[in-house]
Enzyme design. Structure first.
Site, short mmCIF file in Angstrom:
data_model
loop_
_atom_site.label_atom_id
_atom_site.label_comp_id
_atom_site.label_asym_id
_atom_site.label_seq_id
_atom_site.Cartn_x
_atom_site.Cartn_y
_atom_site.Cartn_z
N ASP A 39 43.40 28.13 61.05
CA ASP A 39 43.82 28.80 59.96
C ASP A 39 45.21 29.28 60.38
OD1 ASP A 39 43.04 30.81 61.24
OD2 ASP A 39 41.85 31.46 60.00
N ASN B 71 34.33 40.51 54.36
CA ASN B 71 33.99 40.08 53.13
C ASN B 71 33.50 38.89 53.24
OD1 ASN B 71 36.16 38.44 53.81
ND2 ASN B 71 37.09 38.66 51.85
N HIS C 30 34.50 36.06 54.84
CA HIS C 30 35.11 34.81 54.93
C HIS C 30 34.95 34.05 56.06
CE1 HIS C 30 39.21 37.11 56.26
NE2 HIS C 30 38.72 36.64 57.18
N GLU D 172 37.90 32.41 51.24
CA GLU D 172 37.83 33.57 50.83
C GLU D 172 36.51 33.35 49.72
OE1 GLU D 172 38.95 36.09 52.03
OE2 GLU D 172 41.07 36.40 51.74
C1 GLP Z 1 40.93 36.52 60.45
C2 GLP Z 1 40.63 34.96 60.73
C3 GLP Z 1 39.25 34.56 60.81
C4 GLP Z 1 38.68 35.71 61.66
C5 GLP Z 1 38.76 36.99 60.96
C6 GLP Z 1 38.04 37.95 61.96
O1 GLP Z 1 41.02 36.66 58.86
N1 GLP Z 1 41.57 34.44 59.54
O2 GLP Z 1 39.53 33.38 61.19
O3 GLP Z 1 37.36 35.19 61.69
O4 GLP Z 1 40.04 37.48 60.92
O5 GLP Z 1 38.84 38.79 62.84
P1 GLP Z 1 38.29 39.98 63.82
O6 GLP Z 1 37.47 39.15 65.02
O7 GLP Z 1 39.48 40.45 64.27
O8 GLP Z 1 37.44 40.93 62.84
#
Ligand code: GLP
Length: 219
Positions: free
Chosen positions: A86, A142, A144, A149
């Protein structure tokens, strides 16, 4: 199965979930693993066991950072191709993250989030991500996955531009409100999928495993 690093628990899936997940049928071997050493567990069981020149998707975020550090310190890491999961729209933030945190002998395939024809770019990148050997994922608070989302994602969601939920913008502390994400449909085609989560994601992970919420991580 017990091993030195973790105890694996097998989750039962109820009939309703089962019939709602036709595209997941080949992937229904789901295991939940609790371990104090998630970095070493994922490295040893999934990444180090890959032969050379495999196709891998790695996530961004804080969760895998320590694991990437350990991976970079390793000698003789085989060459692999890395595909981006992403990216914020009109940004290279996540590409920079991957370049900076993963071994430099990996070949990177990025999303061009500045592309003039962004729909065409989604189709182009999606086509490259059809036969991935290993996908590592994180999870949003949330529920995702990548930027799929909860309120705008189904099992069949393609790779596309999405609007981020308010909670995601806050959690990620970002100015961006739109992003490009690989779709759930494409992610589920990976031969293996590992979703990594630490203690700060306990609440959402418990809900996903118990089936009390329907969010993208459930797929
Ligand atoms: C972002 C990314 C996700 C990732 C998420 C969790 O939103 N788009 O791909 O899994 O963050 O991040 P963290 O590991 O910092 O909680």
């Amino acid at each position: 199965k017990r091993c030195n690093l973790a105890v694996e628990n097998f989750a039962e899936i109820d009939l309703l979930t089962f019939i709602n997940l036709p595209v997941c049928l080949p992937n229904l071997k789901r295991r939940t693993i609790f371990t104090k050493d998630i970095e070493r567990y994922v490295l040893e069981h999934f990444i180090f066991s890959l032969k050379t020149n495999k196709k891998i998707i790695f996530p961004t975020g804080n969760t895998p950072l320590e694991m990437y550090k350990m991976l970079k310190q390793q000698n003789d890491i085989p060459n692999h191709s890395v595909f981006q999961l992403d990216e914020y729209l009109k940004s290279t933030e996540y590409q920079e993250y991957l370049k900076n945190n993963l071994p430099s002998n990996f070949r990177f395939h990025f999303i061009d989030a500045f592309a003039e024809d962004i729909e065409k770019e989604c189709i182009r990148h999606d086509a490259l991500c059809q036969n991935i050997d290993l996908t590592i994922l994180g999870i949003g608070k949330n529920g995702h996955i990548a930027f799929n989302e909860p309120h705008t994602t189904t099992l069949m969601s393609p790779t596309r531009v999405v609007s981020l939920e308010k909670k995601t913008v806050e959690d990620n502390d970002t100015k961006f409100t739109k992003a490009i994400t690989l779709g759930i449909q494409t992610i589920l085609r990976s031969k293996q999928i590992v979703l990594m989560a630490k203690r700060n994601k306990r609440e959402i992970v418990e809900k996903v495993i118990s089936g009390s919420v329907v969010v993208p991580a459930k797929y």
